[in-house]
Design a protein around this motif. Structure first.
Motif, PDB file in Angstrom:
ATOM      1  N   LEU A  15       0.824  -1.211   0.000  1.00 13.28           N
ATOM      2  CA  LEU A  15       0.000   0.000   0.000  1.00 13.28           C
ATOM      3  C   LEU A  15       0.859   1.263   0.000  1.00 13.28           C
ATOM      4  O   LEU A  15       0.526   2.237  -0.666  1.00 13.28           O
ATOM      5  CB  LEU A  15      -0.951   0.024   1.197  1.00 13.28           C
ATOM      6  CG  LEU A  15      -2.194  -0.835   1.082  1.00 13.28           C
ATOM      7  CD1 LEU A  15      -2.993  -0.792   2.387  1.00 13.28           C
ATOM      8  CD2 LEU A  15      -3.069  -0.380  -0.072  1.00 13.28           C
ATOM      9  N   LEU A  16       1.937   1.238   0.748  1.00 15.08           N
ATOM     10  CA  LEU A  16       2.844   2.392   0.754  1.00 15.08           C
ATOM     11  C   LEU A  16       3.421   2.632  -0.631  1.00 15.08           C
ATOM     12  O   LEU A  16       3.470   3.770  -1.102  1.00 15.08           O
ATOM     13  CB  LEU A  16       3.970   2.192   1.774  1.00 15.08           C
ATOM     14  CG  LEU A  16       3.548   2.181   3.235  1.00 15.08           C
ATOM     15  CD1 LEU A  16       4.715   1.741   4.117  1.00 15.08           C
ATOM     16  CD2 LEU A  16       3.025   3.543   3.663  1.00 15.08           C
ATOM     17  N   LEU A  17       3.824   1.562  -1.296  1.00 11.15           N
ATOM     18  CA  LEU A  17       4.366   1.695  -2.644  1.00 11.15           C
ATOM     19  C   LEU A  17       3.288   2.158  -3.623  1.00 11.15           C
ATOM     20  O   LEU A  17       3.542   3.025  -4.460  1.00 11.15           O
ATOM     21  CB  LEU A  17       4.975   0.376  -3.107  1.00 11.15           C
ATOM     22  CG  LEU A  17       5.613   0.393  -4.492  1.00 11.15           C
ATOM     23  CD1 LEU A  17       6.702   1.457  -4.591  1.00 11.15           C
ATOM     24  CD2 LEU A  17       6.166  -0.982  -4.833  1.00 11.15           C
ATOM     25  N   ALA A  18       2.098   1.620  -3.489  1.00 10.05           N
ATOM     26  CA  ALA A  18       1.002   2.040  -4.373  1.00 10.05           C
ATOM     27  C   ALA A  18       0.705   3.520  -4.194  1.00 10.05           C
ATOM     28  O   ALA A  18       0.485   4.246  -5.179  1.00 10.05           O
ATOM     29  CB  ALA A  18      -0.248   1.202  -4.093  1.00 10.05           C
ATOM     30  N   ALA A  19       0.707   3.996  -2.960  1.00 13.25           N
ATOM     31  CA  ALA A  19       0.460   5.420  -2.697  1.00 13.25           C
ATOM     32  C   ALA A  19       1.584   6.272  -3.283  1.00 13.25           C
ATOM     33  O   ALA A  19       1.330   7.303  -3.916  1.00 13.25           O
ATOM     34  CB  ALA A  19       0.325   5.671  -1.197  1.00 13.25           C
ATOM     35  N   ALA A  20       2.829   5.842  -3.090  1.00 13.09           N
ATOM     36  CA  ALA A  20       3.969   6.595  -3.632  1.00 13.09           C
ATOM     37  C   ALA A  20       3.862   6.707  -5.145  1.00 13.09           C
ATOM     38  O   ALA A  20       4.012   7.803  -5.707  1.00 13.09           O
ATOM     39  CB  ALA A  20       5.276   5.909  -3.239  1.00 13.09           C
ATOM     40  N   GLN A  21       3.572   5.607  -5.794  1.00 12.86           N
ATOM     41  CA  GLN A  21       3.486   5.618  -7.250  1.00 12.86           C
ATOM     42  C   GLN A  21       2.289   6.422  -7.741  1.00 12.86           C
ATOM     43  O   GLN A  21       2.374   7.113  -8.757  1.00 12.86           O
ATOM     44  CB  GLN A  21       3.446   4.195  -7.787  1.00 12.86           C
ATOM     45  CG  GLN A  21       4.783   3.509  -7.579  1.00 12.86           C
ATOM     46  CD  GLN A  21       4.782   2.077  -8.033  1.00 12.86           C
ATOM     47  OE1 GLN A  21       3.818   1.347  -7.859  1.00 12.86           O
ATOM     48  NE2 GLN A  21       5.892   1.654  -8.606  1.00 12.86           N
ATOM     49  N   PHE A  22       1.177   6.356  -7.006  1.00  8.06           N
ATOM     50  CA  PHE A  22       0.004   7.138  -7.385  1.00  8.06           C
ATOM     51  C   PHE A  22       0.333   8.635  -7.340  1.00  8.06           C
ATOM     52  O   PHE A  22       0.085   9.359  -8.301  1.00  8.06           O
ATOM     53  CB  PHE A  22      -1.171   6.838  -6.452  1.00  8.06           C
ATOM     54  CG  PHE A  22      -2.319   7.781  -6.647  1.00  8.06           C
ATOM     55  CD1 PHE A  22      -3.215   7.605  -7.687  1.00  8.06           C
ATOM     56  CD2 PHE A  22      -2.482   8.864  -5.799  1.00  8.06           C
ATOM     57  CE1 PHE A  22      -4.276   8.494  -7.883  1.00  8.06           C
ATOM     58  CE2 PHE A  22      -3.531   9.758  -5.986  1.00  8.06           C
ATOM     59  CZ  PHE A  22      -4.427   9.574  -7.030  1.00  8.06           C
ATOM     60  N   TYR A  45       7.308  11.382  -2.275  1.00  9.67           N
ATOM     61  CA  TYR A  45       8.612  11.217  -1.634  1.00  9.67           C
ATOM     62  C   TYR A  45       8.459  10.574  -0.247  1.00  9.67           C
ATOM     63  O   TYR A  45       9.166   9.618   0.086  1.00  9.67           O
ATOM     64  CB  TYR A  45       9.316  12.574  -1.518  1.00  9.67           C
ATOM     65  CG  TYR A  45      10.660  12.496  -0.859  1.00  9.67           C
ATOM     66  CD1 TYR A  45      11.792  12.147  -1.596  1.00  9.67           C
ATOM     67  CD2 TYR A  45      10.807  12.761   0.496  1.00  9.67           C
ATOM     68  CE1 TYR A  45      13.034  12.065  -0.993  1.00  9.67           C
ATOM     69  CE2 TYR A  45      12.044  12.682   1.102  1.00  9.67           C
ATOM     70  CZ  TYR A  45      13.150  12.331   0.359  1.00  9.67           C
ATOM     71  OH  TYR A  45      14.376  12.235   0.964  1.00  9.67           O
ATOM     72  N   ASP A  46       7.521  11.088   0.535  1.00 11.18           N
ATOM     73  CA  ASP A  46       7.310  10.551   1.882  1.00 11.18           C
ATOM     74  C   ASP A  46       6.885   9.085   1.848  1.00 11.18           C
ATOM     75  O   ASP A  46       7.383   8.270   2.630  1.00 11.18           O
ATOM     76  CB  ASP A  46       6.263  11.376   2.634  1.00 11.18           C
ATOM     77  CG  ASP A  46       6.755  12.774   2.974  1.00 11.18           C
ATOM     78  OD1 ASP A  46       7.977  13.031   2.900  1.00 11.18           O
ATOM     79  OD2 ASP A  46       5.904  13.630   3.303  1.00 11.18           O
ATOM     80  N   TYR A  47       5.987   8.737   0.932  1.00 16.16           N
ATOM     81  CA  TYR A  47       5.550   7.340   0.834  1.00 16.16           C
ATOM     82  C   TYR A  47       6.675   6.441   0.337  1.00 16.16           C
ATOM     83  O   TYR A  47       6.822   5.318   0.817  1.00 16.16           O
ATOM     84  CB  TYR A  47       4.313   7.204  -0.051  1.00 16.16           C
ATOM     85  CG  TYR A  47       3.034   7.531   0.683  1.00 16.16           C
ATOM     86  CD1 TYR A  47       2.599   6.739   1.744  1.00 16.16           C
ATOM     87  CD2 TYR A  47       2.264   8.619   0.315  1.00 16.16           C
ATOM     88  CE1 TYR A  47       1.420   7.033   2.428  1.00 16.16           C
ATOM     89  CE2 TYR A  47       1.085   8.931   0.990  1.00 16.16           C
ATOM     90  CZ  TYR A  47       0.671   8.129   2.045  1.00 16.16           C
ATOM     91  OH  TYR A  47      -0.493   8.414   2.721  1.00 16.16           O
ATOM     92  N   TYR A  48       7.489   6.894  -0.603  1.00 16.22           N
ATOM     93  CA  TYR A  48       8.637   6.094  -1.033  1.00 16.22           C
ATOM     94  C   TYR A  48       9.589   5.856   0.141  1.00 16.22           C
ATOM     95  O   TYR A  48      10.094   4.748   0.332  1.00 16.22           O
ATOM     96  CB  TYR A  48       9.407   6.784  -2.169  1.00 16.22           C
ATOM     97  CG  TYR A  48       8.815   6.642  -3.542  1.00 16.22           C
ATOM     98  CD1 TYR A  48       8.415   5.402  -4.047  1.00 16.22           C
ATOM     99  CD2 TYR A  48       8.688   7.744  -4.379  1.00 16.22           C
ATOM    100  CE1 TYR A  48       7.892   5.284  -5.326  1.00 16.22           C
ATOM    101  CE2 TYR A  48       8.170   7.636  -5.661  1.00 16.22           C
ATOM    102  CZ  TYR A  48       7.769   6.401  -6.125  1.00 16.22           C
ATOM    103  OH  TYR A  48       7.261   6.281  -7.395  1.00 16.22           O
ATOM    104  N   GLN A  49       9.832   6.886   0.928  1.00 11.10           N
ATOM    105  CA  GLN A  49      10.735   6.735   2.075  1.00 11.10           C
ATOM    106  C   GLN A  49      10.168   5.745   3.099  1.00 11.10           C
ATOM    107  O   GLN A  49      10.905   4.912   3.640  1.00 11.10           O
ATOM    108  CB  GLN A  49      10.997   8.097   2.734  1.00 11.10           C
ATOM    109  CG  GLN A  49      11.880   9.015   1.926  1.00 11.10           C
ATOM    110  CD  GLN A  49      13.317   8.546   1.865  1.00 11.10           C
ATOM    111  OE1 GLN A  49      13.774   7.689   2.605  1.00 11.10           O
ATOM    112  NE2 GLN A  49      14.063   9.117   0.937  1.00 11.10           N
TER     113      GLN A  49
END
Length: 150
Positions: A15-22, A45-49
């Motif tokens: 989910l974190l990765l999906a949010a970052a990519q979105f 950036y925050d979600y990728y981190q």
């Protein structure tokens, strides 16, 4: 729905990765005003981190952060980020390619030529991928130029 899922769960890596990519994709969709674009870049950036804190071995996330910083015009920050990753021994061809891109953006052509000579073998991978890499054309040009200057 993604935002709701993130609020209701323990925020799994997926989910974190999906949010970052979105947020990354949406920030550069061309339909946002500059303020919203900046906000979405920060969210991406925050979600990728946060994703990397859970999955530090995922090379792709390091690449995506570097690309995000470059695309948002933060070339100095991108250069620092990518150089640190390379110095840590992460030398995925995409990380190297984006570092070459940022050296070019910064106008540091001497460093770019040296970098291309030092990493030419690893960068060749980008030229032979089945899937087209947006860096392939630039890398080919820089490789040719660095070899001419040698």
């Amino acid at each position: 729905r993604l935002k709701e899922a993130l609020e209701k769960t323990d925020q799994s890596s997926e989910l974190l990765l999906a949010a970052a990519q979105f947020y990354d994709d949406y920030a550069f969709s061309g339909i946002l005003d500059s303020e919203r674009k900046q906000r979405y870049v920060k969210l991406a950036y925050d979600y990728y981190q946060r994703y990397l804190r859970r999955r530090s071995g995922d090379q792709r996330a390091y690449v995506w952060i570097g690309r995000l910083l470059i695309r948002s015009g933060q070339n100095e920050r991108a250069a620092d980020w990518l150089k640190q990753i390379i110095d840590e021994g992460r030398s995925d061809a995409h990380i190297l390619g984006w570092y070459a891109e940022v050296l070019y953006n910064l106008g540091d052509y001497g460093a770019l030529r040296r970098f291309m000579r030092d990493y030419s073998a690893k960068l060749q991978v980008l030229l032979h991928e089945e899937r087209y890499s947006p860096l392939a054309g630039s890398v080919q040009l820089w490789l040719n130029r660095s070899m001419e200057a040698a």
